[in-house]
Design an enzyme around this catalytic site. Structure first.
Site, PDB file in Angstrom:
ATOM      1  N   LYS A 204      -3.873  21.462 103.324  1.00 39.50           N
ATOM      2  CA  LYS A 204      -3.518  22.559 104.171  1.00 39.50           C
ATOM      3  C   LYS A 204      -3.589  23.849 103.956  1.00 39.50           C
ATOM      4  CE  LYS A 204      -0.434  23.886 108.226  1.00 39.50           C
ATOM      5  NZ  LYS A 204       0.519  23.315 109.003  1.00 39.50           N
ATOM      6  N   LYS A 257      -7.401  21.021 106.551  1.00 32.80           N
ATOM      7  CA  LYS A 257      -7.276  21.727 107.670  1.00 32.80           C
ATOM      8  C   LYS A 257      -7.445  23.433 107.021  1.00 32.80           C
ATOM      9  CE  LYS A 257      -3.602  23.113 110.758  1.00 32.80           C
ATOM     10  NZ  LYS A 257      -2.239  22.700 111.377  1.00 32.80           N
TER      11      LYS A 257
HETATM   12  C1  PBG Z   1       2.344  24.476 111.208  1.00 32.73           C
HETATM   13  C2  PBG Z   1       1.042  24.141 111.900  1.00 32.73           C
HETATM   14  C3  PBG Z   1      -0.204  25.071 111.794  1.00 32.73           C
HETATM   15  C4  PBG Z   1      -0.917  24.692 112.730  1.00 32.73           C
HETATM   16  C5  PBG Z   1      -0.414  23.403 113.149  1.00 32.73           C
HETATM   17  N1  PBG Z   1       0.645  23.172 112.792  1.00 32.73           N
HETATM   18  C6  PBG Z   1      -0.463  26.320 111.023  1.00 32.73           C
HETATM   19  C7  PBG Z   1       0.772  27.319 110.811  1.00 32.73           C
HETATM   20  O1  PBG Z   1       1.005  27.862 111.750  1.00 32.73           O
HETATM   21  O2  PBG Z   1       0.906  27.543 109.270  1.00 32.73           O
HETATM   22  C8  PBG Z   1      -2.463  25.194 113.118  1.00 32.73           C
HETATM   23  C9  PBG Z   1      -3.311  24.634 114.076  1.00 32.73           C
HETATM   24  C10 PBG Z   1      -4.153  25.684 114.800  1.00 32.73           C
HETATM   25  O3  PBG Z   1      -4.529  26.795 114.149  1.00 32.73           O
HETATM   26  O4  PBG Z   1      -4.954  25.124 115.732  1.00 32.73           O
HETATM   27  N2  PBG Z   1       3.045  23.318 110.525  1.00 32.73           N
HETATM   28 ZN    ZN Z   2       5.088  24.271 109.965  1.00 34.49          ZN
END
Ligand code: PBG
Ligand code: ZN
Length: 334
Positions: A204, A257
């Site tokens: 991520k 991601k």
């Molecule tokens: C955090 C989380 C994020 C997303 C899902 N869970 C990213 C973040 O804020 O760092 C992003 C999903 C999206 O952008 O659609 N745990």
């Molecule tokens: Zn988070």
């Protein structure tokens, strides 16, 4: 293996492109409804069905209205939903995430009652629950304010077990804490949930593409950023190492991601590990397509189908996408 230097007779690739039936026969990758997971937002309060301004078509749902989107996903025969919760009360530790009557737990119960065959996948993290918006409790132990990695692990286990007690089918830890998969696997196994798979957000990246999500989930960090735990977008080798660690710790599915800017990473992970691979087509990717489509600058349906088919070509087995209901409808009509 085809060797062009040997003068292989098929030097006219267009022979296979002229006839639509032939094109069907030689097609290498096909996007289907069965590849899709739909992320949804459950919001505290009642009678909430509020469109998220930067994510046209996506809504925050209170529990009393949440059944509407569950029914939509089930009627379209989507394989599963990924549930995010926005609680009323946030605190330093994110304790609202741990309650058996918490917002995600209740949403899971409701979804399983209403559509037992629809998979409930829960995102496991604390950024929606902490008042500072970081993905776990903070500590000053390292000389700077930082998420306390090892203090976050037992909290993640508690959250996961609570989700499983509510009926979650898969848990998806997204916080990028070191050792989180190992801790979760042990915690689930010890609590009677050895059968629950872990879909690990393995690579991520610290991405600007999460902007609209943070508005939807009210989870933007109140200070600093997430670069101390999410990955540097410049790194591909590191993504392979992160995935290897998660698999060694017991991950059943690994995830990349965001998706679009990281398809090389997806392909590397597929080639390297040959395990089920997910990609999260995140909020900013969705917002860009919606914005251009609203202006009439692109053909939304064709762009979305081309994009998601590209994910399949990159080796991605399952796609988390806000486009999921639209895609299911488009593919239904053929
Ligand atoms: C955090 C989380 C994020 C997303 C899902 N869970 C990213 C973040 O804020 O760092 C992003 C999903 C999206 O952008 O659609 N745990
Ligand atoms: Zn988070």
């Amino acid at each position: 293996m085809f060797d062009p230097a040997a003068g292989y007779p098929t030097h006219r690739p267009r022979r296979l492109r002229g006839n639509p039936r032939l094109r069907d026969l030689v097609r290498e990758n096909v996007l289907t409804r069965d590849d899709l997971i739909y992320p949804v937002f459950v919001y505290h309060g009642s009678d909430v069905s509020r469109e998220i301004p930067s994510m046209p078509g996506q809504r925050q749902w209170s529990l009393d209205r949440f059944g509407e989107v569950v029914d939509e996903a089930a009627d379209l025969k989507l394989p599963g939903i990924m549930i995010f919760g926005i609680p009323e009360h946030k605190d330093a530790r994110g304790s609202a995430a741990l309650r058996d009557d918490g917002i995600v737990q209740e949403a899971v119960r409701l979804a399983k009652r209403r559509a037992p065959e629809l998979l409930t996948i829960t995102d496991l993290c604390f950024c929606e629950y902490t008042d500072h918006g970081h993905c776990g409790p903070l500590s000053e132990a390292t000389g700077r304010t930082d998420v306390d990695n090892d203090a976050t692990l037992p909290l993640l286990v508690e959250q996961a077990v609570s989700h499983c007690r509510a009926g979650a089918d898969v848990i998806a830890p997204s916080g990028m804490m070191d050792g989180m998969v190992r801790a979760l696997r042990a915690g689930l196994d010890g609590s009677g949930f050895a059968h629950i798979p872990i879909m690990a957000y393995s690579s991520k990246f610290a991405s600007a593409y999460y902007g609209p999500f943070r508005e939807a989930a009210e989870s933007a960090p109140s200070f600093g950023d997430r670069r101390g735990y999410q990955m540097d977008p410049a790194n591909g080798d590191e993504a392979v190492r992160e995935a290897a660690l998660d698999l060694a710790e017991g991950a059943d599915v690994i995830m990349v991601k965001p998706a679009l800017a990281y398809l090389d990473v997806a392909r590397r992970l597929k080639d390297e590990f040959r395990v089920p691979l997910a990609a999260y087509n995140v909020s900013g990717e969705y917002a860009m397509i919606k914005a251009a489509a609203e202006r009439g600058w692109i053909d939304e349906r064709r762009i979305v189908l081309e994009t998601l088919t590209g994910f399949k070509r990159a080796g991605i087995d399952m796609i988390l996408t806000y486009h999921a209901p639209d895609v299911a409808r488009w593919l239904q009509r053929g």
